[in-house]
Motif scaffolding. Sequence first.
Motif, PDB file in Angstrom:
ATOM      1  N   PRO A 110       5.291   3.073   3.155  1.00  0.00           N
ATOM      2  CA  PRO A 110       6.514   2.962   2.347  1.00  0.00           C
ATOM      3  C   PRO A 110       7.507   1.939   2.882  1.00  0.00           C
ATOM      4  O   PRO A 110       8.389   1.503   2.144  1.00  0.00           O
ATOM      5  N   GLU A 157      -2.044  -3.635  -5.095  1.00  0.00           N
ATOM      6  CA  GLU A 157      -1.063  -2.559  -5.220  1.00  0.00           C
ATOM      7  C   GLU A 157       0.314  -3.093  -5.620  1.00  0.00           C
ATOM      8  O   GLU A 157       1.072  -2.405  -6.299  1.00  0.00           O
ATOM      9  N   ASN A 174      -5.167   7.791  -3.315  1.00  0.00           N
ATOM     10  CA  ASN A 174      -3.866   7.521  -2.705  1.00  0.00           C
ATOM     11  C   ASN A 174      -3.326   6.150  -3.107  1.00  0.00           C
ATOM     12  O   ASN A 174      -2.609   5.506  -2.353  1.00  0.00           O
ATOM     13  N   THR A 175      -3.669   5.701  -4.311  1.00  0.00           N
ATOM     14  CA  THR A 175      -3.155   4.420  -4.799  1.00  0.00           C
ATOM     15  C   THR A 175      -1.973   4.661  -5.724  1.00  0.00           C
ATOM     16  O   THR A 175      -1.774   5.766  -6.245  1.00  0.00           O
ATOM     17  N   TRP A 176      -1.199   3.605  -5.953  1.00  0.00           N
ATOM     18  CA  TRP A 176      -0.012   3.745  -6.796  1.00  0.00           C
ATOM     19  C   TRP A 176      -0.378   4.113  -8.230  1.00  0.00           C
ATOM     20  O   TRP A 176       0.309   4.913  -8.864  1.00  0.00           O
ATOM     21  N   ASN A 178       7.022  -2.823  -0.892  1.00  0.00           N
ATOM     22  CA  ASN A 178       7.408  -1.509  -1.405  1.00  0.00           C
ATOM     23  C   ASN A 178       8.918  -1.322  -1.395  1.00  0.00           C
ATOM     24  O   ASN A 178       9.492  -0.751  -2.333  1.00  0.00           O
ATOM     25  N   ASN A 181      -0.499   7.785  -8.857  1.00  0.00           N
ATOM     26  CA  ASN A 181       0.597   8.614  -8.357  1.00  0.00           C
ATOM     27  C   ASN A 181       1.945   8.271  -8.977  1.00  0.00           C
ATOM     28  O   ASN A 181       2.973   8.778  -8.530  1.00  0.00           O
ATOM     29  N   ARG A 192       2.421  -1.933  -9.082  1.00  0.00           N
ATOM     30  CA  ARG A 192       3.820  -1.509  -9.114  1.00  0.00           C
ATOM     31  C   ARG A 192       4.640  -2.390 -10.058  1.00  0.00           C
ATOM     32  O   ARG A 192       5.512  -1.893 -10.778  1.00  0.00           O
ATOM     33  N   THR A 243       0.835  -1.199   0.000  1.00  0.00           N
ATOM     34  CA  THR A 243       0.000   0.000   0.000  1.00  0.00           C
ATOM     35  C   THR A 243       0.870   1.251   0.000  1.00  0.00           C
ATOM     36  O   THR A 243       1.925   1.298   0.636  1.00  0.00           O
ATOM     37  N   ARG A 244       0.434   2.264  -0.705  1.00  0.00           N
ATOM     38  CA  ARG A 244       1.220   3.492  -0.830  1.00  0.00           C
ATOM     39  C   ARG A 244       1.373   4.206   0.506  1.00  0.00           C
ATOM     40  O   ARG A 244       2.343   4.943   0.720  1.00  0.00           O
TER      41      ARG A 244
END
Length: 419
Positions: A60, A101, A250-252, A65, A255, A105, A56-57
């Motif tokens: 971090p 998520e 607020n998801t990858w 991530n 962003n 990525r 999840t963004r």
Amino acid sequence: MTRPSRIWRAFVPFPSYQVFQRGGYFSVEVIPDSVAVISLNTMYFYDSNTAVGGCTRSDPQDPGNLQFDWLDVQLQMFRERGMQVWLSGHVPPSSRNFYSECYVRYLELSLRYQDTILGHVYGHMNMDHFFLVDAGQLGNDSRSRDTSLAGDDAPSTLKHSKKELYKLLLQEFADLPGAQGLNHDNYAVVNVAPSVVPTYLPSFRIYAYNTTGSLYTAGQLGNATGQPGGSSASLKSRVGALCAEKAYENTWRCNLEQPWHSNAESPSRMNRLWTPLGYAQYTLRGMDGADEKHPPKFKLEYLTFPVTALHPPEAQGAADATDTDEPASDSAHASEGESESEGKKEKGPKFWHPIPRRHLPRLLRNSTIGKSKKFAPYGLEDLTIPSWTALGQRLGRSKAKQLRQRFRRFMYMGADEAT
């Protein structure tokens, strides 16, 4: 140092060892300054692993991530050095295998560095197949379109999910745009190998590569967008209206705005230096009685090459039609009245067999054989993204019954399709 770390020490180069001890992933230059392999720890992405946070963004420091941040740095470094990279791991990257998520990525990095990544090779499913990572999947919830299945390593995975997987793949291939409407910037190809353990029929592959073509230098060749070495697109620009929804704020996917490096002249898109040309897949038989003195026997199951690629053109000499790996003698190429040196001058480049003849069944050692539906049904000129998507389009046609049957048989290693 733990015992598992000691086991891996022979495979992990010293500069990568600290990262490997911390996270279980590493990179290695298999051809120094030219080709690297990045081995990922997919357990940090796998949605059956409840000990991780799912990339999840908002977190971090989530191990998934952290691994993707490391992967981004590795790919950028190799790209700046003009190298090509294979990505490998255990669990295949799909929206049903990875946390949502994590999958976003992975997809974004795969397409952002498309001109640097030669391919994606995975296992886990114990079923031989390929599928496409598609940027179009992110215009909707990433779990709504999928090409693979969550599975475990129990024998029941092969027995109960195979019909569903086969149908999902054919539907995905049928949904591909036509040749004129397909934008290769949007795709990466994931190859999932069959089992290497004796639980099923174990197998292995021998790959061949282009080792003499022209070198691709990232950022110096143009592409369809007119921008050298890169695309104006980014993940966020392709997601579109979805990012207006608060749930995705607020998801990858909403962003990540870095431009993608896609190029029709990169080794993953056209045949040039380091492009994988094809592979031959062999099954291992009689494993129960195998030991150091009695190695297991292996048998060709299929190859991706066209049969015509296995032998040199007829002009290179009659000696090439014999059952030997030795090149034709110089005198065989010189016409009557020519000196041996004159014959050498007119002879073309030496032909290198992509698969050694001694590893081919007797039928394919015959240079007069032009086709073989049994051993070479795909006839891929190379393993570039355009070649794989074209095969997907062929499999997506309902009339391609023989090709589909062969694909299905390879997928399940000849297992009973009724179970």
